[in-house]
Design an enzyme around this catalytic site. Structure first.
Site, mmCIF file in Angstrom:
data_model
loop_
_atom_site.group_PDB
_atom_site.id
_atom_site.type_symbol
_atom_site.label_atom_id
_atom_site.label_comp_id
_atom_site.label_asym_id
_atom_site.label_seq_id
_atom_site.Cartn_x
_atom_site.Cartn_y
_atom_site.Cartn_z
ATOM 1 C CD GLU A 183 10.877 -1.503 26.103
ATOM 2 O OE1 GLU A 183 10.737 -0.318 25.786
ATOM 3 O OE2 GLU A 183 11.733 -2.253 25.589
ATOM 4 C CD GLU A 377 10.031 -5.257 22.639
ATOM 5 O OE1 GLU A 377 10.946 -4.478 22.290
ATOM 6 O OE2 GLU A 377 8.939 -4.878 23.074
HETATM 7 C C1 BG6 Z 1 11.342 -1.622 22.545
HETATM 8 C C2 BG6 Z 1 9.879 -1.360 22.328
HETATM 9 O O1 BG6 Z 1 11.894 -0.678 23.411
HETATM 10 O O2 BG6 Z 1 12.198 -1.509 21.469
HETATM 11 C C3 BG6 Z 1 9.405 -1.583 20.890
HETATM 12 O O3 BG6 Z 1 9.092 -2.130 23.200
HETATM 13 C C4 BG6 Z 1 10.431 -1.041 19.947
HETATM 14 O O4 BG6 Z 1 8.139 -1.014 20.733
HETATM 15 C C5 BG6 Z 1 11.743 -1.782 20.164
HETATM 16 O O5 BG6 Z 1 10.065 -1.066 18.603
HETATM 17 C C6 BG6 Z 1 12.830 -1.368 19.223
HETATM 18 O O6 BG6 Z 1 12.972 0.021 19.272
HETATM 19 P P1 BG6 Z 1 12.982 0.918 17.966
HETATM 20 O O7 BG6 Z 1 12.976 2.278 18.470
HETATM 21 O O8 BG6 Z 1 14.213 0.534 17.247
HETATM 22 O O9 BG6 Z 1 11.752 0.547 17.236
#
Ligand code: BG6
Length: 479
Positions: A183, A377
């Site tokens: 990111e 993701e």
């Molecule tokens: C992404 C990141 O922005 O979102 C991850 O790359 C992160 O590391 C994921 O865990 C979900 O975000 P969060 O804050 O709910 O864990």
């Protein structure tokens, strides 16, 4: 049955990041890293991004869930076997830089750290799972932060280059797919996570962040160069947090505002890393925001010469923008959020759920760059309940994933070239933004809780069986 045509060899799988699941923060010769000083709970980002934060552990005041994670460090074989049972074709994971170079500036790597990831890759390959490796996922050796000032310091480029070259040489027969910085475009909003520093003052936030980003661009290009030289046939991508930006309404003022936000947030990093140059609009943006990036003579040439092979992205939500907005209109979201979108529902953490936004985003990215895309993701952070009979019926997560997979199917029909999909936090892990365990994304439940209690026993959720069927039918059966 759907008619979606996910390509043969589509990389279905799941994704995690080292600091959110490994635990064992002082084992195997690992050095301290940024994640080790991040407290748990919703205060997390406020605490660490305040200028003057001392990067020290304060156990009297806070908990530190990343120290133990979900103990993947010791349980990886069991976890990878569960991934295999789901039929994963790929596992996206990251390497903890501080396991390989504990302080970051050493000349020689830590053999114990290298051997740990050898074991992980061997386990994956044994099950026919292709590793996709993020070289830096929101974490760097703490020493590089406290002694060098993180990515604001140009010297960090050469430390990263040495680290990347070490990985390519060591794992050249095991890993074909690589990602440079997780990111990367989140840096201007949360420099501490991406760049390892808090800006001195709000006034210099953008100047410092773009300087740090520029160093990462050069480092990323040098990694691309080395990767191709050392591992013939390898593919290396950038990684963007992608949120299509909608204008709140058709008022041209808001449309222009949304366009500008889209350009700055979504496209500067992509343009540099894929097209190999800063975009035309960046000149004016830098001028108007007093951003003067110091560059060395060959930087732009290096960036031009070594663009990435593909774009990987995280997608959780879209973003709606309005030029003038009130406090009540503000949405909450993943690092950044505009105004609440009246057409969308939000998760328990306020992240607006918008599968169509994924289709829009994939179209936008492919139209602009014409390189393969990879959704690395996507997922729903939610509270799960373990029923008396031990089952976890996470239909809400299945619905979320199903709709996003459909959006990808549509995007493929639209002509987008998509390499794969890895569901975020395929096994419950520590949340990045809040350090909570209760914000669960997994298809596999882990008995671990916000107060640190739990047996870390793994359990298959309903979504586990559902996703297994999705993979085995290559996205044909989604119900
Ligand atoms: C992404 C990141 O922005 O979102 C991850 O790359 C992160 O590391 C994921 O865990 C979900 O975000 P969060 O804050 O709910 O864990």
């Amino acid at each position: 049955m759907t008619n979606y045509q996910f390509p043969e060899g589509f990389l279905w799988g799941g994704a995690t990041a080292a600091n959110q699941l490994e635990g064992a923060y002082l084992e195997g010769g690992k050095g301290m890293n940024l994640a080790d000083v991040m407290p748990g709970g919703k205060v997390r980002l406020n605490v660490i991004s305040k200028p003057g934060f001392d990067f020290k552990i304060d156990k009297e005041t806070y908990t530190y869930p990343n120290h133990d994670g979900i103990d993947f460090y010791h349980r990886y074989a069991e976890d990878i076997a569960l991934f295999a049972e789901m039929g994963f074709k790929t596992y996206r994971m990251s390497i903890a830089w501080s396991r390989i170079f504990p302080k970051g500036d050493e000349l020689e790597p830590n053999e114990e750290g290298l051997a740990f990831y050898d074991r992980i890759f061997d386990e994956c390959l044994k099950h026919g799972i292709e590793p996709v490796v993020t070289i830096s996922h929101y974490e760097m050796p703490l020493y590089l932060i406290t002694e060098y000032g993180g990515w604001r310091n140009r010297e960090v480029i050469s430390f990263f280059e040495r680290y990347a070259i070490t990985l390519f040489n060591r794992y050249k027969n095991k890993v074909k797919y690589w990602l440079t910085f997780n990111e990367i475009n989140g840096a201007t909003h949360l420099p501490i996570m991406s760049l390892g520093f808090s800006p001195a003052t709000e006034d210099v936030r953008l100047q410092e962040s773009f300087q740090g980003l520029h160093h990462q661009f050069v480092a990323s290009s040098l990694a691309v160069k080395a990767c191709h030289e050392i591992i013939p046939g390898s593919q290396i991508g950038c990684m963007l947090i992608y949120m299509p930006v909608y204008a709140y309404d058709c008022n041209p003022v808001n449309v222009l505002h949304a366009l500008k936000e889209e350009q700055v947030f979504n496209y500067i990093c992509g343009d540099v890393q894929v097209r190999g140059e800063y975009p035309a609009f960046s000149k004016r943006y830098f001028k108007e925001n007093d951003i003067n990036i110091e560059m060395q003579q060959n930087d732009l040439e290096t960036i031009k010469q070594y663009p990435v092979d593909f774009i990987s992205l995280s997608y959780y939500m879209s973003r709606t923008e309005k030029k003038e907005l009130t406090e009540e209109e503000k949405a909450s979201g993943n690092l950044i959020a505009g105004v609440k979108n009246p057409f969308l529902k939000a998760s328990d953490w306020g992240w607006e759920i918008d599968p169509t936004g994924l289709r829009i985003g994939l179209n936008q990215l492919y139209d602009r760059y014409r390189v393969p895309l990879f959704v690395v993701e996507n997922g729903l952070g939610a509270y799960d309940t373990v029923e008396e009979d031990g089952s976890i019926n996470d239909d809400y997560r299945i619905d979320y994933l199903r709709e996003h997979i459909k959006a990808m199917g549509e995007a493929i029909e639209d002509g987008v070239e998509l390499m794969g999909y890895t569901a975020w936090g395929c096994i419950d892990l520590v949340s990045m933004s809040t350090g909570e365990m209760s914000k669960r994304y997994g298809l596999i439940y882990v008995d671990k809780h916000d107060d640190g209690s739990g047996t870390v026993e793994r359990k298959k959720k309903k979504s586990f069986y559902w996703y297994k069927n999705v993979i085995s039918t290559n996205g044909q059966e989604l119900e």
